[in-house]
Design a protein around this motif. Sequence first.
Motif, short mmCIF file in Angstrom:
data_model
loop_
_atom_site.label_atom_id
_atom_site.label_comp_id
_atom_site.label_asym_id
_atom_site.label_seq_id
_atom_site.Cartn_x
_atom_site.Cartn_y
_atom_site.Cartn_z
N MET A 1 9.28 -17.26 3.74
CA MET A 1 9.32 -16.22 2.78
C MET A 1 7.73 -15.98 2.45
SD MET A 1 12.54 -16.90 2.59
CE MET A 1 13.62 -18.16 2.55
N ARG A 2 6.83 -16.72 2.50
CA ARG A 2 5.67 -16.50 2.46
C ARG A 2 5.08 -15.62 3.59
NH1 ARG A 2 3.10 -18.64 -1.42
NH2 ARG A 2 4.80 -17.80 -2.37
N SER A 3 5.89 -15.77 4.57
CA SER A 3 5.35 -15.43 6.08
C SER A 3 5.32 -13.79 5.89
CB SER A 3 6.30 -15.62 7.13
OG SER A 3 7.46 -15.39 7.08
N ASN A 4 6.37 -13.11 5.39
CA ASN A 4 6.39 -11.76 5.29
C ASN A 4 5.72 -11.13 4.16
OD1 ASN A 4 8.46 -13.45 5.21
ND2 ASN A 4 10.07 -11.84 5.04
N ARG A 5 4.53 -11.82 3.90
CA ARG A 5 3.68 -11.12 2.87
C ARG A 5 3.00 -9.75 3.67
NH1 ARG A 5 -1.01 -13.01 0.64
NH2 ARG A 5 -1.08 -11.09 -0.23
N ARG A 6 3.19 -8.87 2.54
CA ARG A 6 2.43 -7.40 2.81
C ARG A 6 1.09 -7.54 3.19
NH1 ARG A 6 3.90 -3.24 -1.80
NH2 ARG A 6 2.71 -4.94 -2.89
N ARG A 7 0.89 -7.04 4.35
CA ARG A 7 -0.65 -7.27 4.73
C ARG A 7 -0.97 -5.63 5.35
NH1 ARG A 7 -0.86 -13.19 6.91
NH2 ARG A 7 1.40 -12.77 6.74
N TYR A 8 -2.20 -5.51 5.23
CA TYR A 8 -2.88 -4.53 6.14
C TYR A 8 -2.86 -4.82 7.32
CZ TYR A 8 -4.00 -2.64 1.24
OH TYR A 8 -3.92 -2.24 0.03
N GLU A 9 -2.54 -4.38 8.37
CA GLU A 9 -2.91 -4.86 10.00
C GLU A 9 -4.02 -4.03 10.29
OE1 GLU A 9 -1.50 -7.42 11.33
OE2 GLU A 9 0.09 -7.83 10.03
N ASP A 10 -5.27 -4.43 9.74
CA ASP A 10 -6.46 -3.74 10.04
C ASP A 10 -7.51 -4.51 10.31
OD1 ASP A 10 -7.48 -0.59 8.58
OD2 ASP A 10 -8.93 -2.02 9.56
N GLY A 11 -8.19 -4.41 11.36
CA GLY A 11 -9.42 -5.02 11.65
C GLY A 11 -10.54 -5.15 10.96
N CYS A 12 -10.56 -4.17 10.08
CA CYS A 12 -11.77 -3.97 8.89
C CYS A 12 -11.80 -5.18 8.16
CB CYS A 12 -11.42 -2.76 8.26
SG CYS A 12 -12.73 -2.43 7.06
N ALA A 13 -12.93 -5.73 7.92
CA ALA A 13 -13.23 -6.96 7.12
C ALA A 13 -12.65 -6.43 5.23
CB ALA A 13 -14.63 -7.29 7.07
N ALA A 14 -13.06 -5.22 5.21
CA ALA A 14 -12.75 -5.05 3.62
C ALA A 14 -11.43 -4.91 3.47
CB ALA A 14 -13.51 -3.49 3.41
N ALA A 15 -10.75 -4.43 4.66
CA ALA A 15 -9.14 -4.36 4.76
C ALA A 15 -8.59 -5.99 4.40
CB ALA A 15 -8.47 -3.76 5.66
N HIS A 16 -9.45 -6.79 5.13
CA HIS A 16 -8.89 -8.32 5.02
C HIS A 16 -9.16 -8.99 3.44
CE1 HIS A 16 -8.26 -12.31 6.09
NE2 HIS A 16 -9.33 -12.99 5.80
N ALA A 17 -10.45 -8.18 2.93
CA ALA A 17 -10.66 -8.60 1.66
C ALA A 17 -9.73 -8.23 0.59
CB ALA A 17 -12.04 -8.00 1.36
N LEU A 18 -9.00 -7.05 0.92
CA LEU A 18 -7.89 -6.48 0.18
C LEU A 18 -6.66 -7.50 0.38
CD1 LEU A 18 -8.72 -2.92 0.31
CD2 LEU A 18 -9.13 -4.42 -1.58
N ASP A 19 -6.47 -7.76 1.44
CA ASP A 19 -5.41 -9.06 1.99
C ASP A 19 -5.63 -10.11 0.94
OD1 ASP A 19 -3.90 -7.12 3.98
OD2 ASP A 19 -5.21 -8.20 5.43
N LEU A 20 -6.65 -10.44 0.66
CA LEU A 20 -7.08 -11.61 -0.10
C LEU A 20 -6.88 -11.43 -1.60
CD1 LEU A 20 -9.77 -13.45 1.99
CD2 LEU A 20 -7.29 -13.62 2.33
N ILE A 21 -7.48 -10.60 -1.97
CA ILE A 21 -7.89 -10.20 -3.35
C ILE A 21 -7.43 -9.03 -4.12
CG2 ILE A 21 -9.67 -12.00 -3.93
CD1 ILE A 21 -10.92 -8.65 -3.70
N GLY A 22 -6.47 -8.16 -2.95
CA GLY A 22 -6.05 -6.82 -3.40
C GLY A 22 -4.74 -6.88 -4.21
N GLU A 23 -4.21 -7.98 -4.02
CA GLU A 23 -2.78 -7.83 -4.99
C GLU A 23 -2.91 -7.75 -6.48
OE1 GLU A 23 0.36 -8.14 -3.52
OE2 GLU A 23 -0.87 -7.86 -1.69
#
Lengths: 248, 248
Positions: A1-23
């Motif tokens: 269930m946790r696996s289909n977390r909504r993520r930006y599939e984007d190589g940009c580090a800022a996008a990864h930041a939003l994956d972590l603290i953008g919710e």
Amino acid sequence: MRSNRRRYEDGCAAAHALDLIGERWALLVVRELALGPRRFTDLRAGLPTISPNVLAQRLDELEAAAIVRRRRLPPPAAARVYELTEWGAELEPILRDLGRWAARSPTLGGGRPMSTASVILSLRTMFDPAAAGDFAARVALVFDGEIHLAVVAGGRLAVGPVATAPTVDARLAGDRDAFAAVVYGGRPLDAALADGLLALAGDRAVVDRFVRLFPLPAPAPAADVDRDSPLPPAAVPPGPTRPTCETL
Amino acid sequence: MRSNRRRYEDGCAAAHALDLIGERWALLVVRELALGPRRFTDLRAGLPTISPNVLAQRLDELEAAAIVRRRRLPPPAAARVYELTEWGAELEPILRDLGRWAARSPTLGGGRPMSTASVILSLRTMFDPAAAGDFAARVALVFDGEIHLAVVAGGRLAVGPVATAPTVDARLAGDRDAFAAVVYGGRPLDAALADGLLALAGDRAVVDRFVRLFPLPAPAPAADVDRDSPLPPAAVPPGPTRPTCETL
DNA sequence: CAGAATCCCCACCGATACTG
DNA sequence: CAGTATCGGTGGGGATTCTG
């Protein structure tokens, strides 16, 4: 269930930041932890409208991201607390920059309640060295029984929670929002003292000066009412390219 | 419908910032606009998985917040473009800080596609003055026919789009992701040239040096596997108070 | 080609109730 | 006190279509 977390599939580090603290709520949980460990209930108190299940989920995610660490206090205080990791604590400057940026928002409205962490962090954010000059003072701020020490010296400010009552020039205790109204809303200190929302001890002149060290910046221009303005305020060459190398 | 937008009812300015740019995709739209005006379709190209309706809604909200301005280009290029306002453009340093912070994420995975804006902004973000020393160079980067000029001099970097081909020491053209793999993934330049994903013109030695000016920082420690560690790595006094005034 | 409108579906969010 | 269970509402993802 946790696996289909909504993520930006984007190589940009800022996008990864939003994956972590953008919710939703995630960064505000970080804010509440910025001044030190907090219990689940403390976090709920600082974020009055968050649902407990959402808070639990955010804490799980922040822990998995190594931003938050969960710890059980030794007896007798057998409580579980959450705290920022060293890396997670490095979000505080970003939080301050976000706050300083948003303080200029043309749609910023005042008067809404602030948590204790918000108030203390806002002092760090909005402190103006130029306004301080060579003013020096030690002020205690007491909200909900928690003592925070603010030290102004050499055009710098240090403020944060302390465990025991420090020696200070002045001490201001009472309601967070009344304090914020004085510092940011321009409300006279006398008014807050008169209705009993704040209580002052010590050097009144120091407090009068202290509360003026945190000036709000002028707001940015609001959105233009008529859209599609054919010519922007400053003429810009048409087309998607804008040279940005003129700084060298 | 627009009135019951979900908002944090929180007096903290950082919370207001999240009201403005905390919705999904909002900050990535700002990222795509950071290098200059873009058309709707350009934005979709840089954010391949965003739905057009969501993009339109974000643009509306960002415009209402005075972060984005909508403009119609004069004929013959009768296109509508979006651009950041001056205040909106001040989000770029925050975007960079977020990227620099997230570059240390223990869960950062590489190899995902990056937009042109992401790649150029990442150079601004990760440029290391110490690695540059007194190296000086002018390099052109060409992705999808768009020319970007990077100027390194005096331990500083300026990089951004230019309208016409500049005089440079070297010119690298081809695939963004192949370029990112060389700069951030440690892939040998020879390999990318051999695949034909990148094409080099001019001074090869300059490019070899240039691509090493953007070192990735060491990742932060990952989340501990056993939760509720009774004692954290560094002993911390129990309780919610942690003095932070030791900096003065 | 730009972008608005519409559909369905589902994950997330919010609120309340509940439990160890 | 510290969460978990449950349920309804909503906003986002995705596809499609329409129009200027």
